[in-house]
Design a protein around this motif. Structure first.
Motif, PDB file in Angstrom:
ATOM      1  N   MET A   1      31.180 -91.925 -81.957  1.00 22.53           N
ATOM      2  CA  MET A   1      30.342 -90.005 -81.426  1.00 22.53           C
ATOM      3  C   MET A   1      30.916 -89.149 -80.276  1.00 22.53           C
ATOM      4  N   THR A   2      31.157 -87.843 -80.481  1.00 25.48           N
ATOM      5  CA  THR A   2      31.288 -87.300 -79.222  1.00 25.48           C
ATOM      6  C   THR A   2      29.820 -87.620 -78.354  1.00 25.48           C
ATOM      7  N   GLU A   3      30.735 -87.273 -77.003  1.00 28.63           N
ATOM      8  CA  GLU A   3      29.853 -87.277 -75.773  1.00 28.63           C
ATOM      9  C   GLU A   3      30.203 -85.606 -75.417  1.00 28.63           C
ATOM     10  N   HIS A   4      28.909 -85.258 -74.691  1.00 26.93           N
ATOM     11  CA  HIS A   4      29.544 -84.428 -73.603  1.00 26.93           C
ATOM     12  C   HIS A   4      28.548 -84.473 -72.535  1.00 26.93           C
ATOM     13  N   ASP A   5      29.299 -83.888 -71.653  1.00 28.82           N
ATOM     14  CA  ASP A   5      28.259 -83.458 -70.596  1.00 28.82           C
ATOM     15  C   ASP A   5      27.364 -82.664 -69.954  1.00 28.82           C
TER      16      ASP A   5
ATOM     17  N   THR B   1      24.872 -87.260 -69.661  1.00 31.24           N
ATOM     18  CA  THR B   1      26.037 -87.296 -70.789  1.00 31.24           C
ATOM     19  C   THR B   1      25.028 -88.298 -72.120  1.00 31.24           C
ATOM     20  N   VAL B   2      25.213 -86.881 -73.320  1.00 30.21           N
ATOM     21  CA  VAL B   2      24.979 -86.907 -74.546  1.00 30.21           C
ATOM     22  C   VAL B   2      25.740 -86.850 -75.722  1.00 30.21           C
ATOM     23  N   ASP B   3      24.970 -87.636 -76.573  1.00 28.07           N
ATOM     24  CA  ASP B   3      26.023 -87.193 -78.165  1.00 28.07           C
ATOM     25  C   ASP B   3      25.586 -86.027 -78.221  1.00 28.07           C
ATOM     26  N   ALA B   4      26.719 -85.516 -79.363  1.00 26.64           N
ATOM     27  CA  ALA B   4      26.362 -83.781 -79.941  1.00 26.64           C
ATOM     28  C   ALA B   4      25.588 -84.067 -80.835  1.00 26.64           C
ATOM     29  N   ARG B   5      25.344 -85.212 -81.024  1.00 30.50           N
ATOM     30  CA  ARG B   5      23.708 -85.010 -82.152  1.00 30.50           C
ATOM     31  C   ARG B   5      22.534 -85.084 -81.723  1.00 30.50           C
ATOM     32  N   THR B   6      22.515 -85.282 -80.273  1.00 27.11           N
ATOM     33  CA  THR B   6      21.452 -85.636 -79.426  1.00 27.11           C
ATOM     34  C   THR B   6      20.193 -84.609 -79.848  1.00 27.11           C
TER      35      THR B   6
ATOM     36  N   GLU C   1      16.197 -89.341 -71.664  1.00 30.01           N
ATOM     37  CA  GLU C   1      17.479 -89.794 -70.759  1.00 30.01           C
ATOM     38  C   GLU C   1      16.763 -88.546 -69.165  1.00 30.01           C
TER      39      GLU C   1
END
Ligand code: FES
Ligand code: FES
Length: 197
Positions: A1-5, A18-23, A32
């Motif tokens: 799963m791609t994570e993003h700051d 930092t969240v998953d792309a689908r969050t 969070e």
């Protein structure tokens, strides 16, 4: 799963996470960051329990991904009170008994604040239209409308606050009529508010 700051400014405090792309935004805010006033009901844009304000506008936070909100200013119900004092909309809900289980209440309040910014002296019909995206399974809506009227008055723009009489089309609520849910637009989704956690 791609994570993003990403960075969210919530109730004036900048937070990095930092969240998953689908969050979904609502899960980022609740799980969070710990702002649990944004409730999860339907997760499909029907109930309004997840309503927050993003960059000044009320929005259902289950309808956006957290990454889409990167850089945004978010206001949750926890940010309404200032200096230990309730916001007028909170006082209105308290004084008019605008809640029962309270599950819809944060979303109702934030939508109402948005409404009152755009229309400081709304009619009861305008309040109902403004809140039509927020469902309540408990109150029957009458007291919620009363609460928003109360807030409008105490914020100084209603007819009562001007020293006059607000045209009172309030229904009698002490005889059980608060259970009348039929006065809001019924799109058949009234049970979509989800269960309290
Ligand atoms: S949880 Fe977002 S609209 Fe119901
Ligand atoms: S007070 Fe229970 S859903 Fe509105």
């Amino acid at each position: 799963m791609t994570e993003h700051d990403i960075t969210l400014t919530v109730n004036g405090t900048e937070r990095e996470l930092t969240v998953d792309a689908r969050t979904l935004l609502v899960h980022a805010i609740r799980d969070e960051l710990g702002y649990t006033g944004a409730n999860v009901g339907c997760e499909s844009s029907l109930c309004g329990a997840c309503t927050v304000r993003m960059d000044g506008d009320a929005m259902k936070s289950c309808t956006a991904l957290a990454v889409q909100a990167d850089g945004a200013e978010i206001e949750t119900v926890e940010g309404l009170a200032e200096g230990g004092e309730f916001h007028p909309i909170q006082e209105g809900f308290q004084e008019e008994h605008g809640l029962q289980c309270g599950y819809c209440t944060p979303g109702m309040m934030l939508t109402a604040v948005d409404l009152l910014e755009e229309n400081p002296d709304p009619s009861r019909e305008e309040i109902r239209e403004g809140l039509e995206g927020n469902l309540c399974r408990c109150t029957g809506y009458q007291n919620i409308v009363n609460a928003v009227e109360n807030a409008a008055d105490s914020m100084g723009s209603g007819a009562v606050a001007d020293g006059g009489e607000r045209p009172d089309d309030r229904p009698v609520t002490d005889g059980g009529e608060t259970a009348d849910c039929g006065e809001v637009p019924d799109d058949g989704t009234a049970s979509g508010g989800g269960e309290p956690e």
